[in-house]
Design an enzyme around this catalytic site. Structure first.
Site, mmCIF file in Angstrom:
data_model
loop_
_atom_site.group_PDB
_atom_site.id
_atom_site.type_symbol
_atom_site.label_atom_id
_atom_site.label_comp_id
_atom_site.label_asym_id
_atom_site.label_seq_id
_atom_site.Cartn_x
_atom_site.Cartn_y
_atom_site.Cartn_z
ATOM 1 N N PRO A 370 0.942 -1.363 0.056
ATOM 2 C CA PRO A 370 0.073 -0.109 -0.031
ATOM 3 C C PRO A 370 0.844 1.261 0.008
ATOM 4 O O PRO A 370 2.064 1.245 0.356
ATOM 5 C CB PRO A 370 -0.889 -0.147 1.138
ATOM 6 N N GLY A 372 2.718 4.475 0.923
ATOM 7 C CA GLY A 372 3.218 5.051 2.755
ATOM 8 C C GLY A 372 3.927 4.022 3.455
ATOM 9 O O GLY A 372 4.149 4.182 4.621
ATOM 10 N N LYS A 375 8.431 2.199 0.410
ATOM 11 C CA LYS A 375 8.842 1.208 -0.727
ATOM 12 C C LYS A 375 9.707 1.874 -1.425
ATOM 13 O O LYS A 375 10.919 1.690 -1.796
ATOM 14 C CB LYS A 375 7.706 0.974 -2.056
ATOM 15 N N THR A 376 9.674 3.463 -1.836
ATOM 16 C CA THR A 376 10.632 4.328 -2.381
ATOM 17 C C THR A 376 11.746 4.598 -1.623
ATOM 18 O O THR A 376 12.865 4.282 -2.108
ATOM 19 C CB THR A 376 9.911 5.525 -2.843
ATOM 20 N N SER A 692 -14.025 -13.543 -1.258
ATOM 21 C CA SER A 692 -13.559 -13.736 0.248
ATOM 22 C C SER A 692 -14.746 -13.175 1.053
ATOM 23 O O SER A 692 -14.771 -13.295 2.291
ATOM 24 C CB SER A 692 -12.451 -12.935 0.522
ATOM 25 N N LYS A 735 -5.463 -7.972 5.913
ATOM 26 C CA LYS A 735 -6.568 -8.264 6.662
ATOM 27 C C LYS A 735 -6.511 -8.341 7.994
ATOM 28 O O LYS A 735 -7.363 -7.747 8.792
ATOM 29 C CB LYS A 735 -7.556 -9.405 6.018
#
Length: 787
Positions: A370, A372, A375-376, A692, A735
């Site tokens: 997701p 924030g 990752k970067t 799901s 989840k």
């Protein structure tokens, strides 16, 4: 057959004599004889010479017809000749040699062929003379005056007509003769001259010749204009050449060198110093030879020099030395990022392999998670740990293949692709290259950038990456490529197969608190000009920001709320308050307003027919409520909440399971006949889909029909079948973290997903209770207890 030079005209014609009914016909190839005009001819061929000899022995009269053929070959059949010709009188004849006979003939009158009498030894035809009456009126005078004026203009522009022809035209007072004179003088095709010959009547002939001379005048004027322009351009070029030669001589006298030669020598030196690969060196030297032959003012000069700039600026052999100290790399990664142990472990493994085998090919890592979640920024940390340069390229919205592979040099303003541009900026052939947002690459009529990335992100191919602009192979195998994405579904399978996927699911509340204390607060204090002595934020306040003002898997909104607190304190400090500010949980409403989020589980699961499920979104996991209601009416099932096809099928499957197990559930068998069932999933403005939610829908229906309330601190996920089996689903970590953020204490999930809990932090697993089920009977026993 006859060849002839240009027409000549006599000012006076011999008196017309009587023309016999049958005339010998002399075919000509590319010549039209008009009445009263005199032409020299050269006759070839045995038959034609025999015709001339017999005509000279008789009355010297012959008929001249033009061939229709355009291949300069003699007409072999009568149908290859025009029907209208000119009766001619042979004025003179001479035979200088045996190859041909020279004639001087004068046109007598027009005639039309009636029929051909014989063709042996030459053509004889019965003819009909075309008699013409002289016409003299105002219209003819006007046409003659206009024609003479145009003819004078042609004489001024035409190099092939003598100027005396103008005086001859002025002396003629008969319209037909004037038209014949001008038509025979113009440099036009034989077909156009034949039209003028065949024109019936003086006025028609004058009109036809006026059209022809107007066209000839336009051609001559255009030719003169072109000639003038060419001469002017040549004069300018000669003048520039002369000035350049003078400038060259002056520079040589002053001891100065030609700038273009200096530039060529500089490029030659750079190519030699760069130690280019063999293929690149040949291409650079070939372009340098082209540049040497060009003038600096040429448009191609700039193109060639720009290409050589790129070739000599790229780091073909320049590399940065890797820092292969494992302990130091681990320390750097821990300094920059909290947790993310799986990613850090993979980086350390890469460094260990690199240390043992220096020539190993770099991996293609893909960070998926997701927004924030860091990752970067992980890419920057990896580059710092390796001691390499860091280059980031955002692929979001890129739709042109040329962005990756570059433009060919034939295009104006062509440049290499952004991969090669990044390598040049890094000044190293082994940087850490981050391709951000690879899941948002588009495709249109300009090509598919994701297809171009297949070669870039394949360690077996990218050692010879070919950019369209460079047109030579560049080695990308030493580059460490890292990609980021929010979801994997939009990445083409072939591209996804080339990457090693590392999932960053999100952070727990405790992890967010520690990250905020270590990184976010200090970064925002510096960004707003504050010091730690001026502002302190307690752990309780941070926890309240996380739980009450944000609802996300990452930390971007948490950092925004901390920034809002810093702005509020900055206003206080700017007004003159010098004392320290301690922000506690009870003080947040002053800066952020009232609490935006609160736990809804206890309030919403208070009546039968409501169950809490777990959903996966691009921004992490989320809590999903399913509400069911029944009402009197005709049997039916209504589904609302912008549900997708798969989710609707799950609802129908859940209802079918309940109808087939009414006795076990204690539900009347005819419940469906007199009642209408309505299933709604709130947040109706957001589209939802996936299998799901099947377990949650069946639980909500069972709760509604048995009139039992679902356990409040319970949420669930799983796909169902008509036989009541619970099948595994994806996104378990996201989840579970979403349920933990919402205060859920118990989770029902498929037995097959038990292995996926290894990715969930231990602290979260200890704080929650998990029920692993295989059938819906187990789900209902847990969610709807009997007492």
């Amino acid at each position: 057959m006859v060849e002839a030079p240009d027409n000549q005209a006599l000012p006076k014609a011999e008196e017309s004599r009587k023309i016999p009914e049958v005339l010998p016909i002399l075919p000509v190839i590319d010549l039209t004889l008009f009445p009263r005009m005199v032409l020299p001819l050269v006759v070839h061929g045995e038959e034609s010479q025999k015709l001339v000899d017999e005509a000279m022995a008789k009355d010297r009269l012959i008929g001249i017809l033009v061939s229709k053929r355009n291949d300069l070959q003699p007409a072999e059949k009568p149908e290859e000749l025009y029907e209208v010709g000119t009766a001619a009188l042979i004025l003179k004849m001479s035979k200088p040699d045996e190859k041909g006979t020279q004639l001087l003939v004068q046109g007598i009158a027009r005639f039309r062929i009636q029929e051909y009498v014989s063709d042996k030894p030459y053509l004889h035809a019965r003819i009909e003379p075309i008699l013409e009456q002289s016409v003299k009126d105002i219209e003819v005078d006007a046409m003659m005056s206009n024609l003479v004026g145009l003819f004078h203009k042609v004489l001024k522009l035409s190099p092939y007509l003598p100027k005396e022809m103008g005086a001859l035209a002025n002396s003629l007072d008969e319209g037909g003769m004037l038209a014949d004179l001008i038509a025979s003088s113009l440099n036009i095709s034989k077909d156009e001259k034949q039209k003028a010959l065949e024109a019936q009547g003086v006025k028609e002939r004058l009109k036809e010749v006026t059209r022809l001379i107007n066209r000839e005048l336009e051609v001559l004027e255009l030719g003169q204009k072109i000639q003038s322009q060419v001469k002017q351009d040549m004069d300018q070029s000669q003048r520039e050449f002369y000035l350049r030669q003078q400038l060259k001589a002056i520079k040589e006298e002053l001891g100065e060198k030609d700038e273009s030669k200096v530039e060529v020598e500089e490029y030659r030196t750079k190519i030699a110093e760069k130690n280019l690969p063999e293929e690149a060196k040949k291409e650079a030297e070939r372009e340098l030879q082209r540049l040497e032959r060009m003038h600096p003012s040429s448009a191609e000069y700039t193109v060639a020099s720009t290409y050589l700039d790129w070739m000599t600026a790229l780091p073909w052999n320049q590399s940065t030395e890797d820092m292969l100290n494992i302990k130091n790399a681990r320390r750097v990664l821990d300094e920059d990022h909290y947790d993310l142990e799986k990613v850090k472990k993979r980086i350390i493994e890469y460094l260990a392999v690199r240390k043992l085998k220096p020539d190993s090919k770099g991996p293609i890592l893909c960070f998926v998670g997701p927004p924030g979640t860091g990752k970067t920024s992980l890419g920057r940390s990896i580059a710092r740990a390796l001691g390499r340069k860091f280059i980031r390229l955002s692929l979001g919205g890129v739709r042109d293949e040329a962005e990756v592979r570059g433009h060919r040099r034939t295009y104006v303003g062509a440049l290499p692709g952004r991969i090669i541009q990044g390598i040049r900026r890094a000044e190293s052939n082994n940087p850490v290259f981050m391709l951000d947002e690879i899941d948002k690459v588009g495709a249109d009529f300009r090509g598919d950038p994701s297809a171009a990335l297949l070669e870039v992100l394949d360690p077996e191919q990218n050692f010879s990456f070919s950019d369209h602009y460079l047109d030579v192979a560049f080695d990308l195998s030493k580059v460490m490529f890292i990609t980021t994405a929010n979801i994997l579904d939009t990445i083409p399978p072939a591209l996804r197969d080339r990457m090693e996927v590392l999932n960053l699911a999100g952070y727990t509340e405790d992890e967010k608190v520690k990250i905020a204390q270590r990184y976010l607060i200090s970064r925002q204090l510096e960004a707003h000009g504050l010091t730690p002595e001026q502002l302190t934020i307690t752990a309780g306040a941070i926890r309240r920001i996380i739980s009450g003002y944000t609802r996300e898997a990452g930390l971007r909104n948490v950092e925004r709320e901390i920034a809002a607190v810093c702005r509020g304190v900055a206003c206080v400090v700017a007004e003159g308050c010098k004392g320290p500010t301690h922000v506690k949980a009870r003080d947040l409403h002053k800066f952020l307003g009232p609490v935006r989020f609160r736990s809804e589980v206890n309030e919403r699961i208070s009546t039968p027919g409501v169950a809490a499920g777990l959903a996966w979104t691009q921004s992490g996991g989320d809590l999903l409520f399913v509400e069911a209601a029944k009402m009197k009416g005709k049997y039916g099932l209504t589904l609302t909440g912008q549900l997708g096809d798969v989710m609707k099928e799950s609802a129908r499957a859940a209802l079918s399971f309940i109808r087939s197990h009414v006795q076990e559930l204690g539900i009347p068998e005819d419940f469906y006949e007199n009642q209408e069932i309505h299933i709604h999933v709130p947040a109706g403005a957001i589209p939802k889909d996936g299998p799901s939610a099947g377990v949650t829908m069946l639980t909500a229906l069972a709760s509604l029909l048995t009139d039992k309330t679902v356990v409040r601190d319970l949420s669930m996920t799983g796909e169902i079948t008509l036989r009541g089996q619970v099948l595994p689903v994806g996104g378990i970590k996201e989840k579970v973290l979403a349920a933990h953020r919402a205060g859920i204490k118990r989770i029902i999930m498929p037995k097959w997903n038990e292995k996926d809990l290894e990715e969930v932090p231990k602290k979260v697993r200890k704080a929650m209770r998990f029920h692993f089920v295989e059938t819906m009977d187990e789900v209902l026993r847990i969610a709807l207890p009997k007492d």
